[in-house]
Design a protein around this motif. Structure first.
Motif, PDB file in Angstrom:
ATOM      1  N   VAL A 119       7.215   3.417   0.465  1.00 58.84           N
ATOM      2  CA  VAL A 119       7.177   3.156  -0.972  1.00 58.84           C
ATOM      3  C   VAL A 119       8.471   2.473  -1.369  1.00 58.84           C
ATOM      4  O   VAL A 119       9.560   2.990  -1.132  1.00 58.84           O
ATOM      5  CB  VAL A 119       7.012   4.466  -1.775  1.00 58.84           C
ATOM      6  CG1 VAL A 119       7.141   4.196  -3.266  1.00 58.84           C
ATOM      7  CG2 VAL A 119       5.672   5.105  -1.456  1.00 58.84           C
ATOM      8  N   ILE A 174       8.533   9.551  -0.011  1.00 59.25           N
ATOM      9  CA  ILE A 174       7.367   9.052   0.708  1.00 59.25           C
ATOM     10  C   ILE A 174       7.735   7.716   1.333  1.00 59.25           C
ATOM     11  O   ILE A 174       8.022   6.745   0.632  1.00 59.25           O
ATOM     12  CB  ILE A 174       6.158   8.892  -0.232  1.00 59.25           C
ATOM     13  CG1 ILE A 174       5.820  10.245  -0.862  1.00 59.25           C
ATOM     14  CG2 ILE A 174       4.949   8.337   0.522  1.00 59.25           C
ATOM     15  CD1 ILE A 174       4.725  10.170  -1.911  1.00 59.25           C
ATOM     16  N   SER A 226      10.972   1.659  -3.980  1.00 59.19           N
ATOM     17  CA  SER A 226      11.335   2.230  -5.267  1.00 59.19           C
ATOM     18  C   SER A 226      11.755   1.168  -6.270  1.00 59.19           C
ATOM     19  O   SER A 226      12.509   0.262  -5.967  1.00 59.19           O
ATOM     20  CB  SER A 226      12.478   3.231  -5.088  1.00 59.19           C
ATOM     21  OG  SER A 226      12.902   3.719  -6.338  1.00 59.19           O
ATOM     22  N   ALA A 286      -3.754   4.653   1.319  1.00 60.39           N
ATOM     23  CA  ALA A 286      -2.643   5.063   0.462  1.00 60.39           C
ATOM     24  C   ALA A 286      -2.756   6.526   0.048  1.00 60.39           C
ATOM     25  O   ALA A 286      -1.918   7.043  -0.667  1.00 60.39           O
ATOM     26  CB  ALA A 286      -2.597   4.183  -0.795  1.00 60.39           C
ATOM     27  N   VAL A 308       6.428  11.608   5.189  1.00 61.82           N
ATOM     28  CA  VAL A 308       6.968  12.255   3.991  1.00 61.82           C
ATOM     29  C   VAL A 308       8.207  13.054   4.389  1.00 61.82           C
ATOM     30  O   VAL A 308       8.176  13.855   5.329  1.00 61.82           O
ATOM     31  CB  VAL A 308       5.921  13.181   3.331  1.00 61.82           C
ATOM     32  CG1 VAL A 308       6.527  13.900   2.125  1.00 61.82           C
ATOM     33  CG2 VAL A 308       4.701  12.377   2.913  1.00 61.82           C
ATOM     34  N   LYS A 332       0.320   6.967  -2.785  1.00 58.37           N
ATOM     35  CA  LYS A 332       1.351   5.928  -2.832  1.00 58.37           C
ATOM     36  C   LYS A 332       0.714   4.580  -3.131  1.00 58.37           C
ATOM     37  O   LYS A 332      -0.501   4.461  -3.279  1.00 58.37           O
ATOM     38  CB  LYS A 332       2.125   5.874  -1.515  1.00 58.37           C
ATOM     39  CG  LYS A 332       1.284   5.476  -0.307  1.00 58.37           C
ATOM     40  CD  LYS A 332       2.138   5.440   0.956  1.00 58.37           C
ATOM     41  CE  LYS A 332       1.312   5.019   2.172  1.00 58.37           C
ATOM     42  NZ  LYS A 332       2.117   4.957   3.406  1.00 58.37           N
ATOM     43  N   ASP A 333       1.544   3.558  -3.213  1.00 63.35           N
ATOM     44  CA  ASP A 333       1.113   2.180  -3.467  1.00 63.35           C
ATOM     45  C   ASP A 333       0.378   2.070  -4.800  1.00 63.35           C
ATOM     46  O   ASP A 333       0.652   2.822  -5.718  1.00 63.35           O
ATOM     47  CB  ASP A 333       0.247   1.665  -2.313  1.00 63.35           C
ATOM     48  CG  ASP A 333       1.012   1.685  -0.992  1.00 63.35           C
ATOM     49  OD1 ASP A 333       2.246   1.620  -1.044  1.00 63.35           O
ATOM     50  OD2 ASP A 333       0.381   1.799   0.064  1.00 63.35           O
ATOM     51  N   ASN A 360       7.356   5.771  -7.063  1.00 61.06           N
ATOM     52  CA  ASN A 360       7.825   6.293  -5.772  1.00 61.06           C
ATOM     53  C   ASN A 360       6.760   7.123  -5.061  1.00 61.06           C
ATOM     54  O   ASN A 360       7.056   7.793  -4.067  1.00 61.06           O
ATOM     55  CB  ASN A 360       9.079   7.152  -5.969  1.00 61.06           C
ATOM     56  CG  ASN A 360      10.233   6.345  -6.523  1.00 61.06           C
ATOM     57  OD1 ASN A 360      10.363   5.156  -6.248  1.00 61.06           O
ATOM     58  ND2 ASN A 360      11.070   6.999  -7.320  1.00 61.06           N
ATOM     59  N   GLY A 361       5.552   7.084  -5.565  1.00 61.94           N
ATOM     60  CA  GLY A 361       4.487   7.907  -5.011  1.00 61.94           C
ATOM     61  C   GLY A 361       4.335   9.195  -5.796  1.00 61.94           C
ATOM     62  O   GLY A 361       5.189   9.548  -6.627  1.00 61.94           O
ATOM     63  N   ALA A 375      -1.140   4.919  -7.156  1.00 64.36           N
ATOM     64  CA  ALA A 375      -0.322   5.745  -8.040  1.00 64.36           C
ATOM     65  C   ALA A 375      -0.021   5.040  -9.361  1.00 64.36           C
ATOM     66  O   ALA A 375       0.699   5.579 -10.202  1.00 64.36           O
ATOM     67  CB  ALA A 375       0.984   6.111  -7.342  1.00 64.36           C
ATOM     68  N   ALA A 431       9.523  11.255  -5.242  1.00 61.70           N
ATOM     69  CA  ALA A 431       8.135  11.146  -5.697  1.00 61.70           C
ATOM     70  C   ALA A 431       7.918  12.008  -6.937  1.00 61.70           C
ATOM     71  O   ALA A 431       8.620  13.002  -7.152  1.00 61.70           O
ATOM     72  CB  ALA A 431       7.188  11.593  -4.578  1.00 61.70           C
TER      73      ALA A 431
END
Length: 243
Positions: free
Chosen positions: A180, A177, A182, A139, A167, A218-219, A231-232, A222, A189
């Protein structure tokens, strides 16, 4: 005859006393040296991580003075004895090695190894068991000025668009990203510059030549940023002073 024998015995006695004194002095010097040597050594405790928070398991630490090689435990921790102003060399396959110079009285050291920006690097990190949580490592993406010449990019959007797979930079400057899901109305992000949340205008004003590193998170990694990081997160660290 008797006088000769007495003189001879006296000389032998004096010689014995002299040798005894020399032996005692040598023993005292030896003990003093050992005590001083042990007194100079100190117990050093440390931790080796990557991406500033993920513990590295089985990373090798070599102590320069003793040539001793130890490895980190399942939490990335290690303990060893070092000399004043000693040096450590820390290595793990898939990561850049790091030389650490220890200050004279330091007892705790935190070492962060950077993952090499190659396709095989993460495979090594996971395959060799350095990282326990593979999903957390996958991630994260990191890029530093040591990996690529940032000055070849005209702005930060070009740098991010050209160097981070998955990205996307939208026309309005929002960074998306992929992968991800949302939870917010916006899919952009979160941008963090030197530890402070920033908007697109601040990012646009930064020249890539003044940037030290860029991290994409991400994931679940974050999650520490709360809903704003759903959203990263794009984390940018700029250069300080003479860096």
């Amino acid at each position: 005859m008797l006088i000769v024998l007495v003189l001879k015995a006296t000389n032998q006695y004096n010689s014995f006393i002299m040798r005894l004194k020399q032996s005692i002095l040598a023993l005292i010097l030896l003990v003093t040296t050992v005590i001083q040597g042990n007194a100079q050594e100190r117990l050093l405790q440390g931790m080796v991580t990557t991406f500033d928070s993920i513990p590295l398991i089985g990373a090798e630490i070599k102590v320069k003075s003793s040539k001793q090689v130890i490895t980190t435990d399942t939490l990335g921790r290690f303990r060893t004895y070092v000399e004043p102003e000693d040096k450590l060399r820390v290595t793990a396959k898939g990561f850049y090695p790091q030389n650490v110079k220890l200050e004279e009285k330091i007892k705790l050291v935190l070492i962060n190894l950077k993952l090499k920006p190659t396709p095989k690097a993460k495979e090594y990190a996971i395959g060799y068991g350095y990282v326990k949580d593979a999903e957390k490592l996958n991630a994260l993406s990191q890029l530093t000025g040591d990996d690529v010449d940032f000055s070849q990019y005209s702005n930060m959007y070009d740098l991010i668009r050209g160097r981070f797979a998955g990205v996307v930079v939208q026309p309005n400057g929002d960074i998306i990203i992929r992968g991800v899901n949302s939870l917010n109305l916006s899919s952009a992000a979160l941008i963090i510059i030197d530890g402070i949340p920033a908007d697109n205008s601040v990012l646009q004003s930064i020249s890539p030549i003044n940037v030290k590193s860029v991290n994409i998170i991400k994931d679940g990694s974050a999650a520490i940023y709360g809903a704003r990081g759903a959203n990263g997160v794009v984390i940018i660290e700029t250069k300080k002073g003479n860096e």
